[in-house]
Design a protein around this motif. Structure first.
Motif, PDB file in Angstrom:
ATOM      1  N   LYS A  44       0.824  -1.220   0.000  1.00  0.00           N
ATOM      2  CA  LYS A  44       0.000   0.000   0.000  1.00  0.00           C
ATOM      3  C   LYS A  44       0.854   1.264   0.000  1.00  0.00           C
ATOM      4  O   LYS A  44       1.891   1.292   0.667  1.00  0.00           O
ATOM      5  CB  LYS A  44      -0.960  -0.003   1.191  1.00  0.00           C
ATOM      6  CG  LYS A  44      -0.287   0.028   2.540  1.00  0.00           C
ATOM      7  CD  LYS A  44      -1.308  -0.218   3.647  1.00  0.00           C
ATOM      8  CE  LYS A  44      -0.687  -0.058   5.008  1.00  0.00           C
ATOM      9  NZ  LYS A  44      -1.491  -0.674   6.068  1.00  0.00           N
ATOM     10  N   SER A 223       4.864  -5.854  10.487  1.00  0.00           N
ATOM     11  CA  SER A 223       6.309  -5.575  10.573  1.00  0.00           C
ATOM     12  C   SER A 223       6.869  -5.664  11.989  1.00  0.00           C
ATOM     13  O   SER A 223       7.937  -6.218  12.206  1.00  0.00           O
ATOM     14  CB  SER A 223       6.611  -4.185  10.011  1.00  0.00           C
ATOM     15  OG  SER A 223       6.618  -4.233   8.611  1.00  0.00           O
ATOM     16  N   SER A 241       6.127  -2.189   5.793  1.00  0.00           N
ATOM     17  CA  SER A 241       7.241  -1.242   5.869  1.00  0.00           C
ATOM     18  C   SER A 241       8.609  -1.909   6.013  1.00  0.00           C
ATOM     19  O   SER A 241       9.603  -1.361   5.539  1.00  0.00           O
ATOM     20  CB  SER A 241       6.996  -0.234   6.997  1.00  0.00           C
ATOM     21  OG  SER A 241       6.534  -0.887   8.148  1.00  0.00           O
TER      22      SER A 241
HETATM   23  C1  LIG Z   1      -0.598  -1.742   6.480  1.00  0.00           C
HETATM   24  C2  LIG Z   1      -1.051  -3.054   6.954  1.00  0.00           C
HETATM   25  C3  LIG Z   1      -0.132  -4.067   7.273  1.00  0.00           C
HETATM   26  C4  LIG Z   1       1.374  -3.902   7.177  1.00  0.00           C
HETATM   27  O1  LIG Z   1       1.867  -3.011   8.122  1.00  0.00           O
HETATM   28  P1  LIG Z   1       3.438  -2.843   8.399  1.00  0.00           P
HETATM   29  O2  LIG Z   1       3.503  -2.379   9.802  1.00  0.00           O
HETATM   30  O3  LIG Z   1       3.932  -1.836   7.424  1.00  0.00           O
HETATM   31  O4  LIG Z   1       4.090  -4.144   8.198  1.00  0.00           O
HETATM   32  C5  LIG Z   1      -0.642  -5.288   7.691  1.00  0.00           C
HETATM   33  N1  LIG Z   1      -1.968  -5.513   7.809  1.00  0.00           N
HETATM   34  C6  LIG Z   1      -2.869  -4.566   7.499  1.00  0.00           C
HETATM   35  C7  LIG Z   1      -4.321  -4.882   7.642  1.00  0.00           C
HETATM   36  C8  LIG Z   1      -2.458  -3.309   7.077  1.00  0.00           C
HETATM   37  O5  LIG Z   1      -3.372  -2.371   6.791  1.00  0.00           O
END
Ligand SMILES: *Cc1c(COP(=O)(O)O)cnc(C)c1O
Length: 272
Positions: A44, A223, A241
């Motif tokens: 995303k 993450s 991330s």
């Molecule tokens: C953005 C998101 C993630 C990933 O988040 P990070 O902390 O960047 O790894 C995982 N699950 C959902 C539902 C998200 O919206």
């Protein structure tokens, strides 16, 4: 958006995450189903080029949480031509008006966020109309923490929704339970209660509906906690991330529908 060295950075980050996954798997208690976790790379806000790079380094599963963004990336001509085996997971809150749009996404592999019987019914009939030869894999999203911005259903309603999907939604294949969990939980405080709750939820679902434990996946871990989640038996981790770098949200990009995620994002940052 392209920078020199980006391909190597993504490659190294992916490799490091995969190694950490394997170490976490080796620490997992024997009693838990020994399912190798699927890594979903959450792309995303990141450009199609980054998805293609990660794909070149062997990554196949990608996740997005906005239908519009998923639709654009999954339909991107470069991604379509360079990533024939790509599999998309939808991991965001789905508004009923966007169901047909989601169902039309090329290479959609899983919808992780079914949280009501109504939504299940609508996704089911939309998928049915599409006439795909395969069922759409779905997970039921459980709200395990009280944080306001989280969607998902109350733990007490999980069994009923799973039963509904299995009995009333012939075009959907129930594959597991998903949670986002509270942000910034400090694991030095002991096991994350969200993950413990998910294990208990799976147990109850399996007992009540006569399912095998290893037939019900758990999607949990991001993450900052994917290793911890794997030790609790996560079979599907969603990592953004750590693979693609921190996300930057500009004020102009922020639409009303992205406010929820941005709040999550801020909550996430403030605890680091
Ligand atoms: C953005 C998101 C993630 C990933 O988040 P990070 O902390 O960047 O790894 C995982 N699950 C959902 C539902 C998200 O919206």
């Amino acid at each position: 958006m392209w920078r020199a060295g980006m391909s190597e950075e993504i490659g190294r980050a992916l490799q490091s995450v995969c190694e950490r996954v394997q170490h976490a798997v080796s620490r997992r208690p024997q009693a838990l189903p020994s399912i190798n976790p699927r890594l979903v790379a959450v792309s995303k806000t990141k450009p199609a080029d980054m998805v293609i790079e990660a794909y070149k380094h062997g990554q196949r599963y990608f996740g997005e949480n906005y239908v519009q963004e998923l639709c654009e990336k999954a339909s991107d001509t470069n991604i379509l031509s360079s990533c024939p085996e790509i599999k998309w997971h939808f991991i965001g809150h789905l508004q009923k008006t966007h169901i047909n749009k989601l169902v039309a996404v090329p290479n959609l592999h899983m919808m992780e966020t079914v949280d009501s019987a109504k939504l299940a019914d609508k996704v089911n009939s939309s998928w049915q109309k599409k006439g795909s030869s395969e069922k759409l894999k779905v997970m039921v999203q459980v709200k395990t923490s009280d944080e306001e911005s989280k969607h998902g259903l109350a733990p007490g309603e999980t069994v009923e929704l799973v039963k509904h999907i299995k009995e009333k939604c012939p075009s959907l294949e129930f594959v597991g339970l998903m949670t986002i969990g509270s942000f910034g939980y400090d694991i030095t405080q002991g096991p994350n209660p969200d993950f413990q709750l998910m294990l208990a939820q799976r147990q109850v679902v399996c007992e009540k509906l006569g399912l095998q434990l290893d037939m019900v996946e758990l999607s949990m871990g991001m993450s900052n906690d994917f290793e911890h989640a794997i030790e609790f038996g996560s079979t599907n981790i969603r990592v953004g991330s750590t693979i693609f770098g921190e996300r930057i949200y500009s004020k102009t990009e922020k639409s009303a529908s992205s406010m929820v995620s941005t709040q999550d994002e801020l909550a996430n940052l403030s605890v680091k």
